[in-house]
Write a protein that holds these residues in place. Structure first.
Motif, short mmCIF file in Angstrom:
data_model
loop_
_atom_site.label_atom_id
_atom_site.label_comp_id
_atom_site.label_asym_id
_atom_site.label_seq_id
_atom_site.Cartn_x
_atom_site.Cartn_y
_atom_site.Cartn_z
N LEU A 628 0.84 -1.20 0.00
CA LEU A 628 0.00 0.00 0.00
C LEU A 628 0.88 1.24 0.00
O LEU A 628 2.02 1.21 0.46
CB LEU A 628 -0.91 0.01 1.23
CG LEU A 628 -1.91 -1.16 1.37
CD1 LEU A 628 -2.82 -0.93 2.57
CD2 LEU A 628 -2.74 -1.32 0.10
N SER A 629 0.32 2.34 -0.50
CA SER A 629 1.10 3.57 -0.59
C SER A 629 1.06 4.40 0.69
O SER A 629 1.88 5.28 0.90
CB SER A 629 0.61 4.43 -1.76
OG SER A 629 -0.75 4.77 -1.58
N SER A 630 0.08 4.14 1.56
CA SER A 630 -0.02 4.93 2.78
C SER A 630 -0.62 4.10 3.91
O SER A 630 -1.19 3.03 3.68
CB SER A 630 -0.88 6.17 2.55
OG SER A 630 -2.20 5.80 2.18
N ILE A 631 -0.48 4.62 5.12
CA ILE A 631 -0.97 3.92 6.31
C ILE A 631 -2.46 4.24 6.52
O ILE A 631 -2.86 5.40 6.53
CB ILE A 631 -0.15 4.33 7.55
CG1 ILE A 631 1.30 3.84 7.37
CG2 ILE A 631 -0.75 3.78 8.83
CD1 ILE A 631 2.26 4.36 8.39
N SER A 632 -3.24 3.18 6.65
CA SER A 632 -4.68 3.34 6.91
C SER A 632 -5.14 2.14 7.73
O SER A 632 -4.36 1.23 8.02
CB SER A 632 -5.46 3.41 5.60
OG SER A 632 -5.42 2.15 4.94
N ALA A 633 -6.43 2.15 8.09
CA ALA A 633 -6.98 1.05 8.89
C ALA A 633 -6.96 -0.27 8.13
O ALA A 633 -7.07 -1.35 8.73
CB ALA A 633 -8.41 1.38 9.31
N LYS A 634 -6.80 -0.21 6.80
CA LYS A 634 -6.78 -1.43 5.98
C LYS A 634 -5.42 -2.13 6.03
O LYS A 634 -5.28 -3.25 5.53
CB LYS A 634 -7.08 -1.09 4.51
CG LYS A 634 -8.48 -0.50 4.30
CD LYS A 634 -8.66 -0.13 2.83
CE LYS A 634 -10.04 0.50 2.60
NZ LYS A 634 -10.22 0.90 1.18
N LEU A 635 -4.43 -1.49 6.61
CA LEU A 635 -3.06 -2.02 6.60
C LEU A 635 -2.90 -3.13 7.64
O LEU A 635 -3.34 -3.00 8.78
CB LEU A 635 -2.08 -0.88 6.90
CG LEU A 635 -0.59 -1.24 6.84
CD1 LEU A 635 -0.18 -1.65 5.44
CD2 LEU A 635 0.25 -0.06 7.33
N ASN A 636 -2.22 -4.22 7.23
CA ASN A 636 -1.95 -5.32 8.16
C ASN A 636 -0.61 -5.17 8.89
O ASN A 636 -0.51 -5.44 10.08
CB ASN A 636 -1.95 -6.67 7.41
CG ASN A 636 -3.32 -7.02 6.88
OD1 ASN A 636 -3.51 -7.16 5.68
ND2 ASN A 636 -4.31 -7.15 7.76
N TYR A 637 0.44 -4.73 8.14
CA TYR A 637 1.78 -4.64 8.75
C TYR A 637 2.53 -3.40 8.24
O TYR A 637 2.45 -3.06 7.05
CB TYR A 637 2.63 -5.87 8.39
CG TYR A 637 2.09 -7.18 8.91
CD1 TYR A 637 2.25 -7.54 10.25
CD2 TYR A 637 1.45 -8.07 8.05
CE1 TYR A 637 1.76 -8.76 10.72
CE2 TYR A 637 0.96 -9.29 8.51
CZ TYR A 637 1.11 -9.62 9.85
OH TYR A 637 0.64 -10.81 10.31
N LEU A 638 3.25 -2.77 9.15
CA LEU A 638 4.21 -1.73 8.77
C LEU A 638 5.60 -2.32 8.96
O LEU A 638 6.01 -2.64 10.08
CB LEU A 638 4.05 -0.49 9.66
CG LEU A 638 5.11 0.60 9.50
CD1 LEU A 638 5.16 1.14 8.07
CD2 LEU A 638 4.86 1.75 10.47
N VAL A 639 6.32 -2.54 7.84
CA VAL A 639 7.68 -3.06 7.92
C VAL A 639 8.59 -1.86 8.21
O VAL A 639 8.78 -1.00 7.36
CB VAL A 639 8.10 -3.75 6.60
CG1 VAL A 639 9.46 -4.42 6.76
CG2 VAL A 639 7.05 -4.78 6.18
N ALA A 640 9.12 -1.81 9.44
CA ALA A 640 9.80 -0.61 9.93
C ALA A 640 11.31 -0.81 10.00
O ALA A 640 11.80 -1.77 10.60
CB ALA A 640 9.26 -0.25 11.31
#
Length: 670
Positions: A628-640
Motif C-alpha cells: 500500500l502507498s499509505s498507512i490506513s486502517a486497511k493495513l496489516n503490517y508496517l515493515v519498519a
C-alpha cells in the motif's frame, strides 16, 4: 557459435562498454546513445547468465552498486596511512635533500608524482581479489566503503594473470574529473540542490553515500601510487609502480624518476603551469626516495615518513576590478549571480567572470560596483571572488543589491524557507526557463531525441516554432517553415522528425524526468513511476501518499503537488498524451514463489540492514502480499526500518497496526 567465439564476443563487449563508460562519465564526451549502450549492456548480462564461466570479474554489469549501507564499519589499517610533511618553499626542499644526503649519502634517486586533490583510499587484495576498501580516516583507522568503491569503473575487482603476492594493500586517491564535476553540479543547481565547491568535495561526499547504486551513477576515477605487503617484492618504488600498471591499476603516466634535487625542481616548475591543462585537480607534487631499503633506513617520525615530502602549489590568485553583476535564470527558475570582471590573466587563462553562487555570497562579500577584488582559482573550477580590497573602494561606490524581480521577465522572485536560491515562478512565460525546459526534455537522460540540440531549440523558440514541450510533436506540420532555417536541410529535418517520433516510445519514467519538475531527478522519477504506476495517479496523489514512496521526502512531494496544481502543466500533459507519449509504467510480471502473504497488506518505511526497500517489496509481492502507498486502517503490517518518518510511526501506533522488522517479515514466510 563455438565456446571460444562466445568468450571472444563477451571479452570484446566488456572492453567496448568499459570504454563507453569512461567516455561518458569521465570525459563527458559520449560516443554512443544511452539507449544503444543499455541494449549492449543487457545483451552482455544475458550472455553472462548463459555462460558464467566466461564472465569477466571487471564486467560493467557488476559496477552498478549493491545494497544500502546503514552504517560504515570502522576498520583499523594494517599499515597506518601517515600524512606527508608539506612545504610551499623551495628552500625547504633543498633542506630536505640535504638531510637525506647526511643520512644515506649521495647515491639515491627520487620519484616525483602528481599530488592528486581527492580522497585517500586503501584497497586490500587477497588472492588477486579485491576484499576491502577503507578510507584514510584518522590514519590509524577508517571507514569500510568497499561496496561504493567497487562501482568505480577503473578499479579492478580481480587481477588477471598477476604475479602479485597473496595479500597486499594498495594506496591511491579517488577523484572526479572537472568535466563530470561541472555537469553534475549544474544538474544539482537546476534541481535546487546546493552545489559542491570543488571536485574533491564531490568525490568525498559520493564515497560516503549510503546507497552504492547512487554512487555508481556518479563518475569517479582513481589513481594509485603505493603499496604495502609483508615481505619485499621489489627493490624500488619505481619498480612497484611498473608492476601495478601491469596488474591493471590506474597509475599516472606523469611520474618521473629523478637523480637529484635540481631535476625535482624542474618537474615542480613544469607542472605549476601545466596542471591547469589536466582534466582533474592536483595541488602539488610528492617527492619520494626511490629505494625501499633506503626508505627503511631513513624511517619515520611520529606523523610522517622521513623519506618523502610534498610540495604544495599556492592557489592561483590575482587582483582585478568588479565591473558589474549579471544574473542568469536557469530552467527551474533559479536566479544565479555572476561577477563580470575586468579581464585578467589567471592560471594560464583570461578570466572575465567569477561565480557568486547566491544572494548570501553577495551579502557576505559586501560587494560594491567597481570594487577591487581578489579572485582565486585553486580547487574551484570556476574562479571565485575571495575578498574585497576595501582600501581601494571608491567613495560613493554603489552597493550590489540582489534583484527582487526576475531579470528576464520582471516577475517578483520568491525564496522558499530553508533554501539559499531565489526563484522566478513564471515558468510558463519566462524565456530562459521555457528554452531550458525544452532543452532538458530532449536531452540524453530524458527523451534522448536525435537530431535536436540546444542551439536548434534556441533558434526554434526565437522563430516562434516552439513555446512548449508539446510543440515539438507538431513540428512535422511546419516542414515549409523549417526549410527556411539556414543550415537546416531536408536530411536534418528528416532525422529530427524521426527522432521526435521515436521519443514517443520512451518509458514513463523518462517522460516524467523530462518534464523538469523541480527536485525530480532521474532516480526520483523512476521511484515515482514505480510507486504511482501512471500519471493520473501521480497527479491525484496526496503528500502522504507521495512520501510513502521509497526515497520521496516532504520537499519533493510538495514540489510535485505544486507543479500539478498549475492548469498550464496539466494542459501540457493532456496534449502530450494525445500525441502518444507514455504516461503509464510497464507492469512487471511477478512470479509467485508462495501464497503465504496472500490477503495481507504492507507499507515499507525506513532503511534496512540486509535488504533494500525494493527487494523487500519484491519479496512481499512474490509471496502474494500487497504493497500500500499509505498507512490506513486497511493495513496489516508496517515493515519498519531505521530512520522511519515519525508521522508514519505515530499514525501506525494510533491505528494499532503491528510494526515488524525485516527479520519478522522473513519469519512470516517460514
Amino acid at each position: 557459435m563455438s565456446q571460444s567465439s562466445i568468450q571472444d564476443t563477451m571479452d570484446a563487449m566488456v572492453k567496448e562498454l568499459n570504454q563507453h563508460s569512461y567516455n561518458y562519465y569521465v570525459l563527458a564526451m559520449p560516443t554512443i546513445a544511452d539507449y544503444e549502450f543499455d541494449k549492449k549492456l543487457e545483451e552482455l548480462s544475458r550472455l553472462e547468465k548463459e555462460h558464467p564461466e566466461f564472465a569477466d570479474p571487471d564486467s560493467p554489469t557488476l559496477k552498478v552498486g549493491g545494497d544500502i549501507t546503514k552504517n560504515f564499519v570502522t576498520v583499523k589499517h594494517k599499515w597506518p596511512m601517515l600524512s606527508l610533511g608539506n612545504t610551499y618553499n623551495e628552500q625547504d626542499l633543498r633542506d630536505f635533500d640535504e638531510r637525506i644526503k647526511k643520512s644515506i649519502g649521495e647515491n639515491f634517486e627520487y620519484v616525483c608524482e602528481l599530488k592528486f586533490d581527492g580522497l585517500s583510499i586503501s584497497l586490500t587484495y587477497e588472492n588477486n581479489n579485491l576484499s576491502r576498501a577503507v578510507t584514510r580516516g584518522d590514519g590509524t583507522k577508517g571507514d569500510d566503503v568497499t561496496s561504493n568503491v567497487k562501482t568505480i569503473s577503473n578499479i579492478p575487482h580481480h587481477l588477471k594473470k598477476a604475479d602479485a603476492p597473496p595479500l597486499f594493500e594498495i594506496r591511491g586517491e579517488i577523484l572526479m574529473h572537472r568535466a563530470a564535476f561541472e555537469r553534475l553540479n549544474k544538474e544539482r543547481e537546476e534541481l535546487g540542490e546546493l552545489s559542491y565547491a570543488n571536485p574533491r568535495n564531490f568525490a568525498s561526499g559520493t564515497i560516503k553515500m549510503q546507497d552504492p547504486k547512487e554512487v555508481a551513477k556518479r563518475p569517479l576515477d582513481a589513481f594509485f601510487y603505493s603499496w604495502n605487503t609483508e615481505k619485499e617484492y621489489f627493490k624500488t618504488h619505481w619498480e612497484s609502480l611498473e608492476a601495478l600498471k601491469k596488474w591493471g591499476f590506474h597509475v599516472s603516466q606523469d611520474t618521473k624518476l629523478s637523480s637529484n634535487i635540481e631535476e625535482v625542481l624542474e618537474f615542480i616548475h613544469y607542472w605549476e603551469q601545466q596542471r591547469f591543462k589536466l582534466t582533474y585537480d592536483i595541488d602539488g607534487i610528492v617527492i619520494k626516495v626511490n629505494s625501499f631499503s633506503q626508505q627503511q633506513e631513513l624511517g619515520f617520525t611520529a606523523k610522517s615518513p622521513r623519506w618523502a615530502i610534498s610540495y604544495k602549489y599556492k592557489a592561483a590568485e590575482v587582483e582585478t576590478v568588479l565591473e558589474r553583476v549579471s544574473y542568469q535564470v536557469g530552467r527551474t527558475g533559479a536566479v544565479t549571480p555572476v561577477a563580470n570582471l575586468k579581464p585578467v590573466l589567471l592560471a594560464g587563462t583570461t578570466v572575465k567572470r567569477a561565480t557568486l553562487h547566491n544572494a548570501n555570497e553577495i551579502e557576505r562579500l559586501d560587494l560594491h560596483v567597481g570594487d577591487t577584488v581578489m579572485v582565486e582559482k585553486g580547487g574551484e573550477i570556476i574562479p571565485k571572488i575571495m575578498n574585497v580590497n576595501l582600501d581601494k573602494r571608491a567613495p560613493g561606490a554603489k552597493r550590489v543589491i540582489y534583484p527582487t524581480e526576475c531579470p528576464e521577465c520582471g516577475t517578483a522572485l520568491i525564496r522558499n524557507e530553508g533554501e539559499v536560491a531565489f526563484y522566478c515562478p513564471n515558468d510558463e512565460a519566462c524565456p530562459p526557463q521555457i528554452v531550458g525546459k525544452i532543452q532538458h526534455f530532449i536531452s540524453r537522460k530524458a527523451m534522448n531525441i536525435d537530431g535536436l540540440g540546444d542551439e536548434t531549440i534556441e533558434s526554434f523558440y526565437q522563430r516562434g516554432l516552439v513555446k512548449h514541450i508539446s510543440d515539438l510533436y507538431i513540428l512535422k506540420d511546419k516542414a515549409e517553415e523549417l526549410k527556411n532555417i539556414e543550415r537546416f536541410g531536408e536530411r536534418s529535418i528528416e532525422n529530427m522528425l524521426k527522432g521526435i517520433e521515436l521519443s514517443k516510445e520512451m518509458p514513463f519514467e523518462k517522460v516524467l524526468f523530462g518534464l523538469g519538475i523541480r527536485y525530480v531527478g532521474e532516480t526520483v522519477a523512476r521511484k515515482l513511476a514505480i510507486g504511482t504506476k501512471n500519471i493520473d495517479n501521480l497527479i491525484a496523489a496526496s503528500a502522504e501518499e507521495l512520501t510513502a514512496i521509497d526515497e520521496i521526502g516532504q520537499r519533493i512531494a510538495e514540489s510535485i503537488i505544486e507543479y500539478f496544481s498549475n492548469p498550464a502543466h496539466t494542459d501540457q500533459i493532456n496534449l502530450l498524451k494525445s500525441y502518444g507519449l507514455q504516461f503509464e509504467a510497464i507492469n512487471t510480471v511477478i512470479t509467485l514463489q508462495s501464497d503465504k502473504l496472500t490477503g495481507k497488506t504492507f507499507v515499507i518505511s525506513g532503511v534496512f540492514e540486509n535488504h533494500s526497500r525494493e527487494e523487500l517489496k519484491e519479496i512481499i509481492e512474490s509471496n502474494g502480499g500487497k504493497i500500500l502507498s499509505s498507512i490506513s486502517a486497511k493495513l496489516n503490517y508496517l515493515v519498519a526500518g531505521d530512520n522511519m518518518g515519525p508521522s508514519k510511526l505515530e499514525k501506525a501506533q494510533k491505528l494499532n497496526i503491528p510494526l515488524i522488522s525485516e527479520e519478522d517479515l522473513l519469519e512470516l514466510l517460514k
